[in-house]
Write a protein that holds these residues in place. Structure first.
Motif, PDB file in Angstrom:
ATOM      1  N   MET A  20       0.838  -1.170   0.000  1.00 26.62           N
ATOM      2  CA  MET A  20       0.000   0.000   0.000  1.00 26.62           C
ATOM      3  C   MET A  20       0.884   1.234   0.000  1.00 26.62           C
ATOM      4  SD  MET A  20      -2.805   1.566   2.692  1.00 26.62           S
ATOM      5  CE  MET A  20      -3.148   0.031   3.399  1.00 26.62           C
ATOM      6  N   SER A  21       0.389   2.302  -0.618  1.00 26.31           N
ATOM      7  CA  SER A  21       1.159   3.537  -0.624  1.00 26.31           C
ATOM      8  C   SER A  21       0.370   4.652   0.061  1.00 26.31           C
ATOM      9  CB  SER A  21       1.535   3.936  -2.043  1.00 26.31           C
ATOM     10  OG  SER A  21       0.391   4.179  -2.820  1.00 26.31           O
ATOM     11  N   VAL A  22       1.122   5.577   0.624  1.00 26.06           N
ATOM     12  CA  VAL A  22       0.580   6.695   1.387  1.00 26.06           C
ATOM     13  C   VAL A  22       1.374   7.930   1.013  1.00 26.06           C
ATOM     14  CG1 VAL A  22       0.309   7.629   3.719  1.00 26.06           C
ATOM     15  CG2 VAL A  22      -0.040   5.204   3.321  1.00 26.06           C
ATOM     16  N   ALA A  23       0.703   9.074   0.934  1.00 29.77           N
ATOM     17  CA  ALA A  23       1.402  10.346   0.737  1.00 29.77           C
ATOM     18  C   ALA A  23       1.334  11.123   2.041  1.00 29.77           C
ATOM     19  CB  ALA A  23       0.758  11.141  -0.383  1.00 29.77           C
ATOM     20  N   VAL A  24       2.452  11.706   2.438  1.00 32.38           N
ATOM     21  CA  VAL A  24       2.503  12.563   3.622  1.00 32.38           C
ATOM     22  C   VAL A  24       2.666  13.992   3.119  1.00 32.38           C
ATOM     23  CG1 VAL A  24       3.730  13.132   5.745  1.00 32.38           C
ATOM     24  CG2 VAL A  24       3.495  10.742   5.049  1.00 32.38           C
ATOM     25  N   LEU A  25       1.736  14.847   3.525  1.00 34.22           N
ATOM     26  CA  LEU A  25       1.670  16.203   3.006  1.00 34.22           C
ATOM     27  C   LEU A  25       1.658  17.225   4.138  1.00 34.22           C
ATOM     28  CD1 LEU A  25      -1.329  15.481   0.597  1.00 34.22           C
ATOM     29  CD2 LEU A  25       1.102  15.218   0.077  1.00 34.22           C
ATOM     30  N   PRO A  26       2.612  18.144   4.165  1.00 38.99           N
ATOM     31  CA  PRO A  26       2.540  19.234   5.145  1.00 38.99           C
ATOM     32  C   PRO A  26       1.606  20.313   4.609  1.00 38.99           C
ATOM     33  CG  PRO A  26       4.536  19.459   3.861  1.00 38.99           C
ATOM     34  CD  PRO A  26       3.849  18.199   3.384  1.00 38.99           C
ATOM     35  N   LEU A  27       0.733  20.828   5.445  1.00 39.82           N
ATOM     36  CA  LEU A  27      -0.190  21.866   4.988  1.00 39.82           C
ATOM     37  C   LEU A  27       0.551  23.152   4.644  1.00 39.82           C
ATOM     38  CD1 LEU A  27      -3.169  22.501   4.479  1.00 39.82           C
ATOM     39  CD2 LEU A  27      -3.277  23.384   6.800  1.00 39.82           C
TER      40      LEU A  27
END
Length: 96
Positions: A1-8
């Motif tokens: 599975m893949s996940v994106a981590v995004l800083p606002l």
């Protein structure tokens, strides 16, 4: 599975540090992408296009805002690509 981590907000060092720490933790078990190259709406759309099922967003609530006297809640927002539902969960224990 893949996940994106995004800083606002990529201009807030505390948000970026927290996002990197979450990326590092999740990358032990998952395929993780970190992206801070655009506004959050564009980042979500980009991840939707490439098929990333979940985005983890680190925001001001996660780390708090000492200038405004707002405490950190230690939670991140997880967005599901298919339902577009967003939930807030403890950053220390994101669901897998």
């Amino acid at each position: 599975m893949s996940v994106a981590v995004l800083p606002l907000l990529k201009k807030r060092d505390d948000i970026v540090r927290t996002a990197h720490a979450i990326r590092d933790e999740l990358s032990r078990d998952l395929t993780v992408v970190y992206d801070d190259t655009a506004a959050i709406g564009r980042l979500y759309r980009r991840q939707d296009e490439v098929g990333t099922p979940y985005c983890v967003t680190v925001d001001v609530q996660t780390v708090g805002d000492s200038d405004k006297g707002e405490p950190a809640d230690g939670k991140v927002t997880i967005r599901d690509r298919d339902s577009m539902e967003q939930i807030r969960v403890e950053a220390a224990r994101p669901p897998r």
